[in-house]
Design a protein around this motif. Structure first.
Motif, mmCIF file in Angstrom:
data_model
loop_
_atom_site.group_PDB
_atom_site.id
_atom_site.type_symbol
_atom_site.label_atom_id
_atom_site.label_comp_id
_atom_site.label_asym_id
_atom_site.label_seq_id
_atom_site.Cartn_x
_atom_site.Cartn_y
_atom_site.Cartn_z
ATOM 1 N N PHE A 45 0.782 -1.035 -0.042
ATOM 2 C CA PHE A 45 -0.156 0.149 0.073
ATOM 3 C C PHE A 45 0.901 1.288 -0.155
ATOM 4 C CE2 PHE A 45 -2.415 3.195 2.065
ATOM 5 C CZ PHE A 45 -3.391 3.354 1.159
ATOM 6 N N ALA A 46 2.081 1.248 0.811
ATOM 7 C CA ALA A 46 2.754 2.377 0.807
ATOM 8 C C ALA A 46 3.575 2.693 -0.495
ATOM 9 C CB ALA A 46 3.852 2.323 2.078
ATOM 10 N N VAL A 47 3.816 1.614 -0.986
ATOM 11 C CA VAL A 47 4.576 1.527 -2.524
ATOM 12 C C VAL A 47 3.736 2.073 -3.363
ATOM 13 C CG1 VAL A 47 5.861 0.440 -4.157
ATOM 14 C CG2 VAL A 47 6.547 0.238 -1.895
ATOM 15 N N ALA A 48 2.437 1.778 -3.466
ATOM 16 C CA ALA A 48 1.317 1.984 -4.345
ATOM 17 C C ALA A 48 1.051 3.402 -4.158
ATOM 18 C CB ALA A 48 0.251 1.102 -4.044
ATOM 19 N N ALA A 49 0.963 4.032 -2.942
ATOM 20 C CA ALA A 49 0.642 5.596 -2.847
ATOM 21 C C ALA A 49 1.975 6.311 -3.228
ATOM 22 C CB ALA A 49 0.585 5.598 -1.261
ATOM 23 N N MET A 50 3.042 5.757 -3.079
ATOM 24 C CA MET A 50 4.198 6.656 -3.728
ATOM 25 C C MET A 50 4.225 6.631 -5.362
ATOM 26 S SD MET A 50 8.438 5.699 -2.932
ATOM 27 C CE MET A 50 7.890 5.882 -1.167
ATOM 28 N N ILE A 51 3.682 5.549 -5.815
ATOM 29 C CA ILE A 51 3.590 5.644 -7.333
ATOM 30 C C ILE A 51 2.628 6.499 -7.827
ATOM 31 C CG2 ILE A 51 3.361 4.083 -9.427
ATOM 32 C CD1 ILE A 51 5.966 3.551 -7.693
ATOM 33 N N ALA A 59 3.452 19.655 -7.566
ATOM 34 C CA ALA A 59 4.814 19.275 -7.129
ATOM 35 C C ALA A 59 4.889 19.241 -5.463
ATOM 36 C CB ALA A 59 5.819 20.051 -7.569
ATOM 37 N N GLY A 60 4.374 20.105 -4.645
ATOM 38 C CA GLY A 60 4.328 20.359 -3.223
ATOM 39 C C GLY A 60 3.612 19.029 -2.702
ATOM 40 N N LEU A 61 2.444 18.910 -3.271
ATOM 41 C CA LEU A 61 1.645 17.924 -2.451
ATOM 42 C C LEU A 61 2.008 16.318 -2.913
ATOM 43 C CD1 LEU A 61 -1.009 17.436 -1.013
ATOM 44 C CD2 LEU A 61 -2.408 17.701 -3.263
ATOM 45 N N MET A 62 2.602 16.312 -4.265
ATOM 46 C CA MET A 62 3.385 15.240 -4.902
ATOM 47 C C MET A 62 4.485 14.769 -3.692
ATOM 48 S SD MET A 62 5.233 14.089 -8.159
ATOM 49 C CE MET A 62 6.807 14.580 -7.474
ATOM 50 N N SER A 63 5.103 15.913 -3.563
ATOM 51 C CA SER A 63 6.260 15.553 -2.358
ATOM 52 C C SER A 63 5.789 15.054 -1.036
ATOM 53 C CB SER A 63 7.310 16.842 -2.204
ATOM 54 O OG SER A 63 7.648 17.206 -3.542
ATOM 55 N N VAL A 64 4.583 15.471 -0.650
ATOM 56 C CA VAL A 64 4.043 15.463 0.788
ATOM 57 C C VAL A 64 3.513 13.800 0.715
ATOM 58 C CG1 VAL A 64 2.187 15.748 2.355
ATOM 59 C CG2 VAL A 64 3.409 17.741 1.570
ATOM 60 N N VAL A 65 2.911 13.463 -0.396
ATOM 61 C CA VAL A 65 2.441 12.016 -0.327
ATOM 62 C C VAL A 65 3.562 11.092 -0.502
ATOM 63 C CG1 VAL A 65 1.125 10.477 -1.855
ATOM 64 C CG2 VAL A 65 0.132 12.777 -1.421
ATOM 65 N N THR A 66 4.662 11.561 -1.187
ATOM 66 C CA THR A 66 5.829 10.474 -1.405
ATOM 67 C C THR A 66 6.559 10.469 -0.042
ATOM 68 O OG1 THR A 66 5.737 11.150 -4.004
ATOM 69 C CG2 THR A 66 7.846 10.163 -2.697
ATOM 70 N N GLY A 67 6.737 11.463 0.375
ATOM 71 C CA GLY A 67 7.266 11.612 1.983
ATOM 72 C C GLY A 67 6.695 10.827 3.110
ATOM 73 N N LEU A 68 5.309 10.843 2.758
ATOM 74 C CA LEU A 68 4.480 10.188 3.718
ATOM 75 C C LEU A 68 4.584 8.635 3.571
ATOM 76 C CD1 LEU A 68 1.182 12.517 4.252
ATOM 77 C CD2 LEU A 68 3.083 12.034 5.887
ATOM 78 N N ALA A 69 4.634 8.266 2.693
ATOM 79 C CA ALA A 69 4.645 6.999 1.815
ATOM 80 C C ALA A 69 6.041 6.343 2.338
ATOM 81 C CB ALA A 69 4.406 6.721 0.254
ATOM 82 N N ALA A 70 7.173 7.078 2.331
ATOM 83 C CA ALA A 70 8.528 6.594 2.534
ATOM 84 C C ALA A 70 8.282 6.521 4.250
ATOM 85 C CB ALA A 70 9.533 7.759 2.141
ATOM 86 N N LEU A 71 7.814 7.526 4.788
ATOM 87 C CA LEU A 71 7.865 7.358 6.421
ATOM 88 C C LEU A 71 7.206 5.982 6.692
ATOM 89 C CD1 LEU A 71 7.244 11.286 7.308
ATOM 90 C CD2 LEU A 71 9.308 9.333 7.861
ATOM 91 N N ALA A 72 5.883 5.821 6.111
ATOM 92 C CA ALA A 72 5.253 4.733 6.313
ATOM 93 C C ALA A 72 6.030 3.417 6.207
ATOM 94 C CB ALA A 72 3.923 4.472 5.412
ATOM 95 N N LEU A 73 6.832 3.405 4.922
ATOM 96 C CA LEU A 73 7.878 2.098 4.771
ATOM 97 C C LEU A 73 8.746 2.153 5.641
ATOM 98 C CD1 LEU A 73 8.565 2.457 0.935
ATOM 99 C CD2 LEU A 73 7.314 0.571 2.088
ATOM 100 N N CYS A 104 13.247 -3.300 -5.489
ATOM 101 C CA CYS A 104 13.693 -2.003 -5.868
ATOM 102 C C CYS A 104 13.742 -1.505 -7.254
ATOM 103 C CB CYS A 104 15.175 -1.769 -5.044
ATOM 104 S SG CYS A 104 15.097 -2.229 -3.416
ATOM 105 N N THR A 105 14.264 -2.310 -8.188
ATOM 106 C CA THR A 105 14.052 -1.789 -9.641
ATOM 107 C C THR A 105 12.757 -1.631 -9.946
ATOM 108 O OG1 THR A 105 16.243 -2.981 -9.965
ATOM 109 C CG2 THR A 105 14.989 -2.471 -11.938
ATOM 110 N N THR A 106 11.736 -2.525 -9.810
ATOM 111 C CA THR A 106 10.470 -2.286 -10.058
ATOM 112 C C THR A 106 9.894 -0.974 -9.488
ATOM 113 O OG1 THR A 106 9.328 -3.581 -8.651
ATOM 114 C CG2 THR A 106 10.052 -4.706 -10.556
ATOM 115 N N ILE A 107 10.214 -0.712 -8.032
ATOM 116 C CA ILE A 107 9.814 0.584 -7.499
ATOM 117 C C ILE A 107 10.315 1.615 -8.444
ATOM 118 C CG2 ILE A 107 9.685 1.803 -5.553
ATOM 119 C CD1 ILE A 107 9.766 -0.730 -3.821
ATOM 120 N N ALA A 108 11.450 1.610 -8.477
ATOM 121 C CA ALA A 108 12.034 2.843 -9.330
ATOM 122 C C ALA A 108 11.705 3.086 -10.677
ATOM 123 C CB ALA A 108 13.719 2.808 -9.351
ATOM 124 N N ALA A 109 11.735 1.760 -11.243
ATOM 125 C CA ALA A 109 10.837 1.905 -12.648
ATOM 126 C C ALA A 109 9.697 2.544 -12.833
ATOM 127 C CB ALA A 109 11.129 0.771 -13.325
#
Length: 156
Positions: A45-51, A59-73, A104-109
């Motif tokens: 779920f956290a990775v899907a939110a990041m994707i 951009a600011g909101l995208m960074s917040v969502v990505t940051g929260l997903a990373a914190l969740a991980l 990790c490769t699939t997440i980055a891609a």
């Protein structure tokens, strides 16, 4: 005679210690795989939110969502480590390392593809990509856990 007697005791002691280490590894492997039921969906779920984050557009909101997903991980990893005493970010052997590298490769891609799709305005494809990555992570984390446990049992 004393030296051969002490050698046999030393060998028996060494075999006993190796047996105890093997038993510990088996117990760790069992604890590790027992936690998959909650770790795999949470990480997926956290990775899907990041994707999916680039779909919000700003951009600011995208960074917040990505940051929260990373914190969740990180939080999931911390909780897992507290419950099991095992850190999942250090593979136990070649099989778990290979699975971790693929994940990790699939997440980055997928994240890069999501950014490209967002720049082209393809929001529905971002949601489809995030859903696909959720499934990949759900299955991939379970495979990683089993590979890690197998590597842990084999290492001697």
């Amino acid at each position: 005679m004393d030296s051969s007697h002490s050698d046999s005791r030393g060998a028996a002691s060494a075999r006993e210690a190796l047996g105890a280490i093997g038993a510990d590894r088996r117990r760790l492997a069992e604890r590790f795989t027992a936690e998959t039921w909650w770790v795999a969906p949470a990480q997926a779920f956290a990775v899907a939110a990041m994707i999916a984050a680039p779909a919000v557009g700003v951009a600011g909101l995208m960074s917040v969502v990505t940051g929260l997903a990373a914190l969740a991980l990180f939080g999931i990893e911390h909780q897992f480590r507290k419950r099991t005493g095992i850190s999942t970010n250090r593979p136990a052997g070649p099989a778990s390392l290979a699975v971790l590298m693929v994940l990790c490769t699939t997440i980055a891609a997928a994240f890069v593809a999501s950014l490209v799709l967002a720049s082209n305005g393809e929001l529905s494809w971002i949601i489809a990509l995030a859903s696909a990555e959720f499934i990949v992570m759900l299955v991939g984390v379970a495979i990683y856990d089993r590979s890690y446990a197998r590597d842990l049992r084999r290492a001697n």
